[in-house]
Scaffold this active site. Structure first.
Site, PDB file in Angstrom:
ATOM      1  CB  CYS A 114      -0.942   0.002   1.196  1.00 57.59           C
ATOM      2  SG  CYS A 114      -1.930  -1.488   1.290  1.00 57.59           S
ATOM      3  CG  HIS A 253      -3.270   3.102   2.401  1.00 55.64           C
ATOM      4  ND1 HIS A 253      -3.785   2.803   1.154  1.00 55.64           N
ATOM      5  CD2 HIS A 253      -3.331   1.958   3.133  1.00 55.64           C
ATOM      6  CE1 HIS A 253      -4.128   1.520   1.140  1.00 55.64           C
ATOM      7  NE2 HIS A 253      -3.863   0.990   2.315  1.00 55.64           N
ATOM      8  CG  ASN A 283      -6.621  -1.183   1.386  1.00 53.72           C
ATOM      9  OD1 ASN A 283      -5.909  -0.763   0.470  1.00 53.72           O
ATOM     10  ND2 ASN A 283      -6.122  -1.661   2.509  1.00 53.72           N
TER      11      ASN A 283
HETATM   12  O1  UT7 Z   1      -3.758  -1.565   3.716  1.00 56.34           O
HETATM   13  C1  UT7 Z   1      -2.820  -2.113   4.573  1.00 56.34           C
HETATM   14  C2  UT7 Z   1      -3.129  -1.955   5.979  1.00 56.34           C
HETATM   15  N1  UT7 Z   1      -4.359  -2.599   6.340  1.00 56.34           N
HETATM   16  C3  UT7 Z   1      -5.032  -2.131   7.335  1.00 56.34           C
HETATM   17  O2  UT7 Z   1      -4.627  -1.106   7.840  1.00 56.34           O
HETATM   18  C4  UT7 Z   1      -6.228  -2.859   7.841  1.00 56.34           C
HETATM   19  C5  UT7 Z   1      -6.227  -2.809   9.339  1.00 56.34           C
HETATM   20  N2  UT7 Z   1      -7.274  -3.551   9.996  1.00 56.34           N
HETATM   21  C6  UT7 Z   1      -8.595  -3.242   9.953  1.00 56.34           C
HETATM   22  O3  UT7 Z   1      -9.053  -2.420   9.200  1.00 56.34           O
HETATM   23  C7  UT7 Z   1      -9.472  -3.916  10.984  1.00 56.34           C
HETATM   24  O4  UT7 Z   1      -8.663  -4.598  11.905  1.00 56.34           O
HETATM   25  C8  UT7 Z   1     -10.528  -4.896  10.410  1.00 56.34           C
HETATM   26  C9  UT7 Z   1     -11.620  -4.111   9.694  1.00 56.34           C
HETATM   27  C10 UT7 Z   1      -9.886  -5.876   9.464  1.00 56.34           C
HETATM   28  C11 UT7 Z   1     -11.193  -5.649  11.560  1.00 56.34           C
HETATM   29  O5  UT7 Z   1     -11.765  -4.754  12.492  1.00 56.34           O
HETATM   30  P1  UT7 Z   1     -11.447  -4.872  14.062  1.00 56.34           P
HETATM   31  O6  UT7 Z   1     -12.250  -3.842  14.713  1.00 56.34           O
HETATM   32  O7  UT7 Z   1      -9.965  -4.814  14.243  1.00 56.34           O
HETATM   33  O8  UT7 Z   1     -12.019  -6.296  14.393  1.00 56.34           O
HETATM   34  P2  UT7 Z   1     -11.286  -7.568  15.072  1.00 56.34           P
HETATM   35  O9  UT7 Z   1     -10.355  -8.213  14.088  1.00 56.34           O
HETATM   36  O10 UT7 Z   1     -10.733  -7.166  16.404  1.00 56.34           O
HETATM   37  O11 UT7 Z   1     -12.514  -8.517  15.310  1.00 56.34           O
HETATM   38  C12 UT7 Z   1     -13.595  -8.166  16.186  1.00 56.34           C
HETATM   39  C13 UT7 Z   1     -14.710  -9.163  15.978  1.00 56.34           C
HETATM   40  C14 UT7 Z   1     -14.235 -10.615  15.990  1.00 56.34           C
HETATM   41  O12 UT7 Z   1     -15.251 -11.409  16.605  1.00 56.34           O
HETATM   42  P3  UT7 Z   1     -15.120 -11.844  18.148  1.00 56.34           P
HETATM   43  O13 UT7 Z   1     -13.857 -12.628  18.249  1.00 56.34           O
HETATM   44  O14 UT7 Z   1     -15.101 -10.557  18.923  1.00 56.34           O
HETATM   45  O15 UT7 Z   1     -16.355 -12.652  18.348  1.00 56.34           O
HETATM   46  C15 UT7 Z   1     -14.165 -10.966  14.535  1.00 56.34           C
HETATM   47  O16 UT7 Z   1     -14.314 -12.338  14.278  1.00 56.34           O
HETATM   48  O17 UT7 Z   1     -15.309  -8.948  14.689  1.00 56.34           O
HETATM   49  C16 UT7 Z   1     -15.327 -10.194  13.978  1.00 56.34           C
HETATM   50  N3  UT7 Z   1     -15.214  -9.904  12.562  1.00 56.34           N
HETATM   51  C17 UT7 Z   1     -16.285  -9.672  11.778  1.00 56.34           C
HETATM   52  N4  UT7 Z   1     -17.604  -9.664  12.037  1.00 56.34           N
HETATM   53  C18 UT7 Z   1     -18.421  -9.382  11.014  1.00 56.34           C
HETATM   54  C19 UT7 Z   1     -14.088  -9.774  11.812  1.00 56.34           C
HETATM   55  N5  UT7 Z   1     -14.407  -9.483  10.551  1.00 56.34           N
HETATM   56  C20 UT7 Z   1     -15.756  -9.413  10.501  1.00 56.34           C
HETATM   57  C21 UT7 Z   1     -16.674  -9.129   9.470  1.00 56.34           C
HETATM   58  N6  UT7 Z   1     -18.010  -9.121   9.777  1.00 56.34           N
HETATM   59  N7  UT7 Z   1     -16.293  -8.869   8.201  1.00 56.34           N
END
Ligand code: UT7
Length: 329
Positions: A114, A253, A283
């Protein structure tokens, strides 16, 4: 002394829109979750026969036309991509050169995920300031849908396709020059965001490996992204004795609205300074920053002389920022 000037911008987005509701039918997610956690409402998906080089060439044609530089005077093409037409060779940049009808031109790809577009702004600046090249076409183009696992809800909701391009030319006028480009990397975070298959580092035989798809430790990446994007900007502003008030448009980004908001707040950027396209494109990795610049250009918000601050972060891990006046008409 030759200085490097950012002369123009162009972009291309594929027609097909993939909505959050459509994704909710593919994986266990919802429009509400995606919107709240990422700010993304939709993303574009390239047609099956539409390649990274096609999108890149489309964006490039617009950037060249808007630059006023004759196509034949382009002496180098650099493409930033993690979704090239072919892994290894030929480079997507050489394919783009042929699609533009250019030959005898230096052309190569770089891999900085990215952060790729910021890296190629820096490479173009260095080639021009050294006197080796005069008019460089830089392209960020991605068909991320080809390397996305649509059964993984942690990644497939984020990524989209598209391309952006710019022409950087030599000038003797220092007031038109790219002010600075600051880039870095830390390979010890490599496992946060990677495509583990398809290369010699793969656990499988490189030639027999599974489909090449992105994998990400989203939450850890999120935290490092906020920290790095913020410190990166503080560093480049300080290095150039500038403050955020001197920036007309802050172009981070476009990975996640929450990351952009946290970084914008930490840097005390006013809302009107911060460019946001993540809602409509998601993204697009190396294409995200030039697509965002093009967005404000086409909506009439970007004027000649406006000071841009680019700020990127991605797999590698890599990061980079750039300060430059926009010198397009
Ligand atoms: O471009 C290069 C750099 N990339 C980035 O900067 C991306 C960085 N990361 C993110 O944007 C975020 O971490 C995500 C959008 C990918 C995830 O959001 P988050 O707030 O960090 O969620 P998390 O991974 O901490 O997960 C929280 C909960 C989990 O469930 P439990 O364990 O709390 O029951 C996940 O399984 O959300 C769940 N989850 C989802 N639920 C519904 C993860 N993805 C999804 C989804 N829909 N798509």
């Amino acid at each position: 002394m030759a200085y490097a000037s950012f002369r123009s911008i162009g972009a291309y987005v594929p027609e097909r829109i993939l909505s959050n509701d459509e994704l909710s039918k593919m994986v266990d997610t919802s429009d509400e979750w995606i919107t709240k956690r990422t700010g993304i409402q939709e993303r574009r998906i390239a047609a099956k026969d539409e390649r990274t080089s096609d999108m890149g060439a489309n964006a490039a044609k617009i950037a060249i036309e808007r630059s006023g530089v004759k196509k034949e005077d382009i002496d180098m093409i650099i493409c930033a991509t993690i979704s090239p037409d072919y892994f290894n060779m030929p480079s997507t940049a050489t394919i783009i050169s042929t699609k533009l009808g250019l030959s005898q031109v230096t052309a190569f790809d770089i891999s900085a995920a990215c952060t790729g577009f910021v890296y190629i702004v820096g490479i173009a600046k260095a080639f021009i300031e050294s006197g080796m090249k005069k008019n460089i076409l830089i392209v960020g183009s991605e068909k991320l849908s080809a390397i996305t696992d649509y059964s993984d809800r942690g990644t497939c909701i984020l990524f989209g396709d598209g391309a952006g391009a710019a022409v950087i030319s030599a000038t003797e006028d220092k007031s038109e020059a790219i002010v600075d480009v600051n880039t870095g990397s830390d390979g010890s975070y490599a496992d946060l965001l990677m495509t583990p298959n398809g290369g010699t580092g793969s656990a499988h035989d490189a030639l027999e490996s599974d489909k090449v798809c992105m994998q990400m430790k989203g939450n850890e990446t999120f935290k490092v992204a906020v920290r790095t994007l913020t410190s990166d900007v503080k560093e480049i502003l300080e290095k150039n004795s500038m403050n955020s008030d001197e920036i007309t448009h802050f172009i981070p980004h476009q990975a996640n609205y929450r990351i952009i908001k946290a970084v914008g707040d930490a840097l005390k950027m006013r809302d009107e300074q911060v460019v946001l396209t993540v809602a409509k494109y998601g993204n697009t990795s190396g294409a995200s920053i030039p697509m965002a610049i093009n967005d404000i250009y086409e909506s009439g918000k970007l004027k000649k002389g406006d000071m841009l601050l680019l700020d990127a972060f991605g797999g590698g891990l890599t990061w980079g920022s750039a300060i430059l006046p926009f010198m397009g008409e």
